[in-house]
Design a protein around this motif. Sequence first.
Motif, PDB file in Angstrom:
ATOM      1  N   ARG A   2      -5.258 -11.282  -3.356  1.00 46.57           N
ATOM      2  CA  ARG A   2      -4.248 -11.963  -2.844  1.00 46.57           C
ATOM      3  C   ARG A   2      -5.106 -12.961  -1.777  1.00 46.57           C
ATOM      4  O   ARG A   2      -4.544 -14.069  -1.708  1.00 46.57           O
TER       5      ARG A   2
ATOM      6  N   GLY B 199      -3.988  -2.842  -0.277  1.00 42.12           N
ATOM      7  CA  GLY B 199      -4.249  -1.803  -1.201  1.00 42.12           C
ATOM      8  C   GLY B 199      -5.435  -2.687  -2.276  1.00 42.12           C
ATOM      9  O   GLY B 199      -6.170  -3.567  -1.595  1.00 42.12           O
ATOM     10  N   GLU B 200      -5.167  -2.414  -3.481  1.00 41.78           N
ATOM     11  CA  GLU B 200      -5.901  -2.842  -4.358  1.00 41.78           C
ATOM     12  C   GLU B 200      -6.124  -4.225  -4.475  1.00 41.78           C
ATOM     13  O   GLU B 200      -6.942  -4.768  -5.038  1.00 41.78           O
ATOM     14  N   ALA B 201      -4.664  -4.709  -4.287  1.00 34.74           N
ATOM     15  CA  ALA B 201      -4.545  -6.179  -4.391  1.00 34.74           C
ATOM     16  C   ALA B 201      -5.264  -7.167  -3.328  1.00 34.74           C
ATOM     17  O   ALA B 201      -5.396  -8.292  -3.551  1.00 34.74           O
ATOM     18  N   SER B 202      -5.871  -6.562  -2.395  1.00 34.96           N
ATOM     19  CA  SER B 202      -6.430  -7.302  -1.304  1.00 34.96           C
ATOM     20  C   SER B 202      -7.287  -8.629  -1.881  1.00 34.96           C
ATOM     21  O   SER B 202      -6.875  -9.847  -1.585  1.00 34.96           O
ATOM     22  N   GLU B 203      -8.088  -8.183  -2.670  1.00 33.27           N
ATOM     23  CA  GLU B 203      -9.070  -9.177  -3.099  1.00 33.27           C
ATOM     24  C   GLU B 203      -8.507 -10.482  -3.708  1.00 33.27           C
ATOM     25  O   GLU B 203      -8.526 -11.649  -3.341  1.00 33.27           O
TER      26      GLU B 203
ATOM     27  N   THR C  26     -12.910  -9.276   5.290  1.00 31.73           N
ATOM     28  CA  THR C  26     -11.583  -9.016   4.216  1.00 31.73           C
ATOM     29  C   THR C  26     -11.524 -10.314   3.678  1.00 31.73           C
ATOM     30  O   THR C  26     -10.779 -10.513   2.564  1.00 31.73           O
TER      31      THR C  26
ATOM     32  N   SER D 171       4.647  -0.504  -5.455  1.00 32.37           N
ATOM     33  CA  SER D 171       5.136  -1.703  -6.362  1.00 32.37           C
ATOM     34  C   SER D 171       6.193  -2.576  -5.744  1.00 32.37           C
ATOM     35  O   SER D 171       6.607  -2.201  -4.670  1.00 32.37           O
TER      36      SER D 171
ATOM     37  N   GLU E 165      -3.568  -3.876   4.632  1.00 31.73           N
ATOM     38  CA  GLU E 165      -2.578  -2.910   4.062  1.00 31.73           C
ATOM     39  C   GLU E 165      -2.184  -3.504   2.570  1.00 31.73           C
ATOM     40  O   GLU E 165      -0.972  -3.201   2.117  1.00 31.73           O
TER      41      GLU E 165
ATOM     42  N   GLY F 218       0.841  -1.272  -0.084  1.00 34.44           N
ATOM     43  CA  GLY F 218       0.135  -0.008   0.049  1.00 34.44           C
ATOM     44  C   GLY F 218       0.674   1.433   0.009  1.00 34.44           C
ATOM     45  O   GLY F 218       0.669   2.219  -0.724  1.00 34.44           O
TER      46      GLY F 218
END
Length: 479
Positions: free
Chosen positions: A390, A384-388, A412, A195, A382, A191
């Motif tokens: 991951r 960010g957008e990649a949460s789902e 989550t 990158s 933490e 987050g």
Amino acid sequence: MIPLTSRQLAQVVDGTLVGDADRVVDGGVVTDSRLAGPGSLYVARRGENADGHDFVEGALAHGAVLTLAEREVPGDHVLVADTQEAFVRLARWMVDELPDLQVVAVTGSSGKTSTKDLLGQVLAEAGETIAPIESYNSEVGVPLTVCRLEPTTQYLVAEMGASGPGHIAYLTAVVPPRVGIVLNVGSAHIGGFGSQQGIADTKAAIVEDLPADGLAVLNADDPLVAAMAQRVRSGAVQTFSLDPERAAADESVTAWAEGLELDEAGRARFTVALRPAAGDPQAVERHAVHLRVRGAHMAANALAVLLAVRHVGVPVADAVAALGRAEAVSRWRMEVTDRPDGVMVINDGYNANPESMRAALTALGDMAHGRRTWAVLAGMLELGEASEARHRELGRAAAERGIDVVVVVGDTARPVADGVHDFTADTGQDGPEVVIATDSQEARTMLEERLRPGDVVLFKSSRDSGMRVLGDQVAGVVA
Ligand SMILES: Nc1ncnc2c1ncn2[C@@H]1O[C@H](COP(=O)(O)OP(=O)(O)O)[C@@H](O)[C@H]1O
Ligand SMILES: [Mg+2]
């Protein structure tokens, strides 16, 4: 600590002394007024939630003799423009007071605390050592650790954490390492960085400015870490790997594990192979290692420790013996409780990110030895957008490792269930059973009904998702 007078402190931090110039600070440096004691220096920091200046009287009541402050406060104090900056200047002064001090610093997305605990125990057998308590790895935790240095300290272990660009460089300026270890890059706190390369750039600072007799210890199995070898401007580079084939193919791999296996309690047993620091790369020395700490990833941490301590003069045989005695000292890291009814609880709930989740699921699979396995998982924060995505990958990872029941706790983590379904859809195999719980309480009730003697149950999530607490409850160590 290294004692100093109020006059000296004012000089070191370039501040203005208000009060007695001959106060002796010899009772430690604290940022929490409640931890002050006789002879302490209290550093009044402005934090996110509280202003340390409001607690000066409490620190004085506990015995603090001096305060580092940005405005007038009760009692003797040194006034500076920025207490954080002054605090790190004080820490750096203490480091510079000990020219023979050997500093070993460790960073990485997962395993810093586990590794510093191993380093602390191995180095303590070789000489007087200061290592961080708990997970003190920030712009506060690192200088607090440094301020515990004694005039007789030989080794300092520093855990260095980063949640944004430049954080590691900030910490190496406070305490420049002789040995810098990078365990892995991964995606922790992505987050704040944007990158993985951003994370790598920040972490590389731990090896970029080593002294000429310094050493970078890098993980050959993690491409972003291995690539940091190019950025080491001075000092040597040594690498470690859990893959003997990599070591066979690449003479630059310095330490590796052969015949790695986990015993029934999840403790790694392997032969460590080490190339000499200089000279013939064929002259490999080998030692049998049986760790007490759990999980295959601990073998990687142990290899990093061996390279680091060898460089600061600890004989390898001594270090191997000390590693075999080292215990888990920080809580909630693959902490195993055997319940009287025969359920084995593994609490790895200190924190979580995708890599450490995978490591823990692998360990769970390896520790099963035919027993029924449960993974009780809540959210990784933490991301960010990649949460789902991951979380979804995590469900697949659990299925691939043959976990029997996956318990998904809270919103989550919900996509974990979809990941398990991805696995069954793609492979046509039966995946794990999935149980969805809205919260810890619901999960607890379900587990109390369903756990049977012989089951092995893992708890893991980010700290604020609470699985360490549920794990303690199910283990019976708290009510
Ligand atoms: N080398 C490693 N690679 C992946 N995961 C690891 C490694 N070492 C430890 N872990 C796991 O990562 C989690 C965090 O470990 P910890 O030592 O507290 O790391 P950190 O201090 O970097 O947050 C634990 O769940 C632990 O089991
Ligand atoms: Mg830590």
